[in-house]
Enzyme design. Structure first.
Site, PDB file in Angstrom:
ATOM      1  N   ASN A  79       7.581   1.725  -2.096  1.00 37.61           N
ATOM      2  CA  ASN A  79       6.443   2.657  -2.030  1.00 37.61           C
ATOM      3  C   ASN A  79       6.008   2.922  -3.471  1.00 37.61           C
ATOM      4  O   ASN A  79       6.624   2.432  -4.425  1.00 37.61           O
ATOM      5  CB  ASN A  79       6.834   3.944  -1.289  1.00 37.61           C
ATOM      6  CG  ASN A  79       5.620   4.819  -1.002  1.00 37.61           C
ATOM      7  OD1 ASN A  79       4.596   4.333  -0.510  1.00 37.61           O
ATOM      8  ND2 ASN A  79       5.696   6.094  -1.325  1.00 37.61           N
ATOM      9  N   LYS A  80       4.977   3.708  -3.609  1.00 44.87           N
ATOM     10  CA  LYS A  80       4.391   3.997  -4.922  1.00 44.87           C
ATOM     11  C   LYS A  80       5.443   4.347  -5.960  1.00 44.87           C
ATOM     12  O   LYS A  80       6.398   5.078  -5.689  1.00 44.87           O
ATOM     13  CB  LYS A  80       3.389   5.144  -4.745  1.00 44.87           C
ATOM     14  CG  LYS A  80       2.699   5.635  -5.996  1.00 44.87           C
ATOM     15  CD  LYS A  80       2.009   4.537  -6.778  1.00 44.87           C
ATOM     16  CE  LYS A  80       0.991   3.769  -5.969  1.00 44.87           C
ATOM     17  NZ  LYS A  80       0.611   2.471  -6.603  1.00 44.87           N
TER      18      LYS A  80
ATOM     19  N   GLN B 251      -3.263   9.108  -7.343  1.00 47.87           N
ATOM     20  CA  GLN B 251      -3.668   9.137  -5.927  1.00 47.87           C
ATOM     21  C   GLN B 251      -3.309  10.483  -5.280  1.00 47.87           C
ATOM     22  O   GLN B 251      -3.978  10.921  -4.346  1.00 47.87           O
ATOM     23  CB  GLN B 251      -2.985   8.012  -5.137  1.00 47.87           C
ATOM     24  CG  GLN B 251      -3.491   6.617  -5.444  1.00 47.87           C
ATOM     25  CD  GLN B 251      -2.699   5.935  -6.539  1.00 47.87           C
ATOM     26  OE1 GLN B 251      -2.154   6.588  -7.433  1.00 47.87           O
ATOM     27  NE2 GLN B 251      -2.626   4.620  -6.495  1.00 47.87           N
TER      28      GLN B 251
ATOM     29  N   ASP C 255       5.152   0.740   1.638  1.00 45.96           N
ATOM     30  CA  ASP C 255       4.316  -0.459   1.518  1.00 45.96           C
ATOM     31  C   ASP C 255       4.980  -1.695   2.103  1.00 45.96           C
ATOM     32  O   ASP C 255       4.316  -2.634   2.516  1.00 45.96           O
ATOM     33  CB  ASP C 255       3.946  -0.704   0.056  1.00 45.96           C
ATOM     34  CG  ASP C 255       2.907   0.306  -0.393  1.00 45.96           C
ATOM     35  OD1 ASP C 255       3.306   1.433  -0.741  1.00 45.96           O
ATOM     36  OD2 ASP C 255       1.704  -0.009  -0.326  1.00 45.96           O
TER      37      ASP C 255
ATOM     38  N   ARG D   2      -2.890  -8.322  -3.721  1.00 38.18           N
ATOM     39  CA  ARG D   2      -1.821  -7.368  -4.043  1.00 38.18           C
ATOM     40  C   ARG D   2      -0.548  -7.862  -3.343  1.00 38.18           C
ATOM     41  O   ARG D   2      -0.562  -8.115  -2.143  1.00 38.18           O
ATOM     42  CB  ARG D   2      -2.177  -5.944  -3.571  1.00 38.18           C
ATOM     43  CG  ARG D   2      -3.418  -5.390  -4.250  1.00 38.18           C
ATOM     44  CD  ARG D   2      -3.554  -3.893  -4.039  1.00 38.18           C
ATOM     45  NE  ARG D   2      -2.623  -3.145  -4.848  1.00 38.18           N
ATOM     46  CZ  ARG D   2      -2.422  -1.822  -4.724  1.00 38.18           C
ATOM     47  NH1 ARG D   2      -3.065  -1.148  -3.795  1.00 38.18           N
ATOM     48  NH2 ARG D   2      -1.573  -1.194  -5.512  1.00 38.18           N
TER      49      ARG D   2
ATOM     50  N   ARG E  47      -7.362   1.156  -0.872  1.00 35.33           N
ATOM     51  CA  ARG E  47      -5.935   1.019  -1.183  1.00 35.33           C
ATOM     52  C   ARG E  47      -5.128   1.749  -0.109  1.00 35.33           C
ATOM     53  O   ARG E  47      -5.696   2.417   0.759  1.00 35.33           O
ATOM     54  CB  ARG E  47      -5.590   1.514  -2.605  1.00 35.33           C
ATOM     55  CG  ARG E  47      -6.385   2.627  -3.194  1.00 35.33           C
ATOM     56  CD  ARG E  47      -6.203   3.988  -2.611  1.00 35.33           C
ATOM     57  NE  ARG E  47      -4.831   4.338  -2.411  1.00 35.33           N
ATOM     58  CZ  ARG E  47      -4.417   5.227  -1.548  1.00 35.33           C
ATOM     59  NH1 ARG E  47      -5.256   5.870  -0.775  1.00 35.33           N
ATOM     60  NH2 ARG E  47      -3.132   5.492  -1.401  1.00 35.33           N
ATOM     61  N   GLY E  48      -3.795   1.630  -0.217  1.00 35.80           N
ATOM     62  CA  GLY E  48      -2.927   2.156   0.836  1.00 35.80           C
ATOM     63  C   GLY E  48      -2.588   0.995   1.764  1.00 35.80           C
ATOM     64  O   GLY E  48      -3.489   0.243   2.173  1.00 35.80           O
ATOM     65  N   ALA E  49      -1.302   0.846   2.086  1.00 33.77           N
ATOM     66  CA  ALA E  49      -0.853  -0.359   2.799  1.00 33.77           C
ATOM     67  C   ALA E  49      -1.622  -0.637   4.099  1.00 33.77           C
ATOM     68  O   ALA E  49      -2.172  -1.736   4.266  1.00 33.77           O
ATOM     69  CB  ALA E  49       0.649  -0.261   3.038  1.00 33.77           C
TER      70      ALA E  49
HETATM   71  O1  MRU Z   1      -1.367   1.539  -5.008  1.00 30.66           O
HETATM   72  P1  MRU Z   1      -1.716   2.207  -3.720  1.00 30.66           P
HETATM   73  O2  MRU Z   1      -2.584   3.402  -3.876  1.00 30.66           O
HETATM   74  O3  MRU Z   1      -2.252   1.235  -2.699  1.00 30.66           O
HETATM   75  O4  MRU Z   1      -0.311   2.717  -3.158  1.00 30.66           O
HETATM   76  C1  MRU Z   1      -0.265   3.370  -1.934  1.00 30.66           C
HETATM   77  C2  MRU Z   1       1.095   3.811  -1.551  1.00 30.66           C
HETATM   78  O5  MRU Z   1       2.063   3.545  -2.206  1.00 30.66           O
HETATM   79  C3  MRU Z   1       1.227   4.527  -0.238  1.00 30.66           C
HETATM   80  O6  MRU Z   1       2.241   5.465  -0.285  1.00 30.66           O
HETATM   81  C4  MRU Z   1       1.568   3.494   0.845  1.00 30.66           C
HETATM   82  O7  MRU Z   1       0.668   2.429   0.797  1.00 30.66           O
HETATM   83  C5  MRU Z   1       1.536   4.080   2.187  1.00 30.66           C
HETATM   84  S1  MRU Z   1      -0.116   4.470   2.708  1.00 30.66           S
HETATM   85  C6  MRU Z   1      -0.052   5.049   4.285  1.00 30.66           C
END
Ligand code: MRU
Length: 338
Positions: free
Chosen positions: A246-247, A195, A236, A88, A45-47
């Site tokens: 973002n999250k 996270q 994201d 996603r 996970r993470g963009a």
């Molecule tokens: O649902 P996730 O864990 O994929 O969400 C991740 C985030 O929101 C991060 O802040 C974002 O992807 C940036 S990662 C460098």
């Protein structure tokens, strides 16, 4: 630093982030279905990391068709891309990476299929390598906003596990520490999937960056009772006008930071910028299962009968964002990304 995805003797592996920090388990990704399932379940996970993962997933998915006709190869490329892209909806890095792969394939349409696959394999590695370089540049550019002694607040996970390299927001923080700055980080636990608590606190521990874990609902209290020099988070998808998803919880933090006169920054590579959408209103927010809220890692904490929702992201409007740190430098308001 743990790499979220790696190749070993032409085999593709990812680290199961749902188990960290309690257990380190690597999983072999044998085909695109394995990768699609892993992205959906947030095993990876993470963009930036899911962009890298999608490109790699396409490679393993296409491997069985390396000796097939060009027609079938391109049919499969299309089919697998659609599947991976649908895992996603919010982070643009996913479609950015898949479009990049598709463009390369189409530029070689009349060439032998094994050569196309080979070139795509190298493109997937290039996407990964370039992300490592972008993280380093973000880390460097971010230093202009970090004082020699700084108390920083962050949300979710934006470190090495979420990217190909050092991380985005966390990359800025870790670089500051490596440069000898006196850094302390408040880490939001980041409900519902934690996270921040599971991954960011762990990565900061590994990097020996002083930090304190807080529940998400403590941020206002912390901002009103301690000197916070900056909030830095990842993104994201960033729209042309600088609105950014973002999250979930990021928007609330941005409002709080603005209320308390704390500068609020986002850090992201240009692969997270989506110039095709004008504003954040056009960003699709992933809705996950309400059980993620009713349970905490398998333990029920609320009645099954209580309705619950789990939007995975929210959109922070551009006027709340003091600066956006990218590999090209720090952008300031008003934002015009093209
Ligand atoms: O649902 P996730 O864990 O994929 O969400 C991740 C985030 O929101 C991060 O802040 C974002 O992807 C940036 S990662 C460098």
């Amino acid at each position: 630093m743990i790499k979220p995805l790696f190749w070993e003797n032409d085999r593709l592996f990812i680290v199961d982030q749902t188990l960290l920090p309690v257990e380190y388990k690597r999983i072999e990704i044998k085909n695109h279905l394995d990768m699609a399932g892993a992205i959906k379940r947030l095993v990876i996970r993470g963009a930036p990391a899911i962009g890298i993962a999608a490109a790699a997933g396409l490679i393993v998915g296409l491997k069985p068709f390396i000796n097939s006709t060009s027609g079938l190869f391109f049919e499969k490329l299309n089919e697998i891309s659609i599947l991976l892209n649908g895992t996603r909806p919010t982070a643009v890095n996913l479609s950015w990476a898949l479009n990049r792969m598709k463009t390369v394939a189409e530029s070689m349409k009349n060439q032998p299929v094994p050569d196309i696959w080979d070139r795509l394999y190298r493109e997937a590695l290039a996407i990964h390598r370039e992300d490592i370089e972008m993280c380093q540049a973000i880390g460097r550019h971010g230093q202009s906003i970090i004082p020699e002694k700084a108390n920083i607040l962050t949300h979710c996970n934006t470190g090495g596990l979420a990217t190909g390299g050092l991380g985005t927001a966390l990359g800025v923080i870790i670089t500051a520490q490596q440069l000898g700055k006196d850094i302390h980080v408040y880490v939001d636990e980041t409900r519902p999937l934690l996270q921040g608590a599971r991954l960011t606190a762990w990565e900061l521990s590994e990097e020996k960056v002083p930090h304190t874990l807080i529940c998400d609902n403590m941020a206002a209290y912390i901002m009103s009772t301690r000197k916070i020099d900056a909030v830095i988070v990842g993104a994201d998808r960033i729209a042309a006008n600088g609105d950014a998803a973002n999250k979930i919880g990021t928007y609330g933090l941005a409002v709080l930071a603005n209320y308390h006169n704390v500068p609020f920054y986002m850090a992201a590579p240009s692969s997270t910028i989506d110039p095709n959408i004008q504003s954040g209103q056009q960003i699709i927010i992933e809705e996950r299962n309400g059980n993620e809220v009713r349970n905490v890692f398998g333990t029920q904490i609320a009645p099954f009968t209580s309705p619950a929702i789990s939007p995975a992201f929210d959109v922070t409007t551009n006027e709340l964002i003091c600066g956006i740190i990218t590999e090209k430098g720090v952008f300031r308001k008003p934002y015009y990304f093209s």
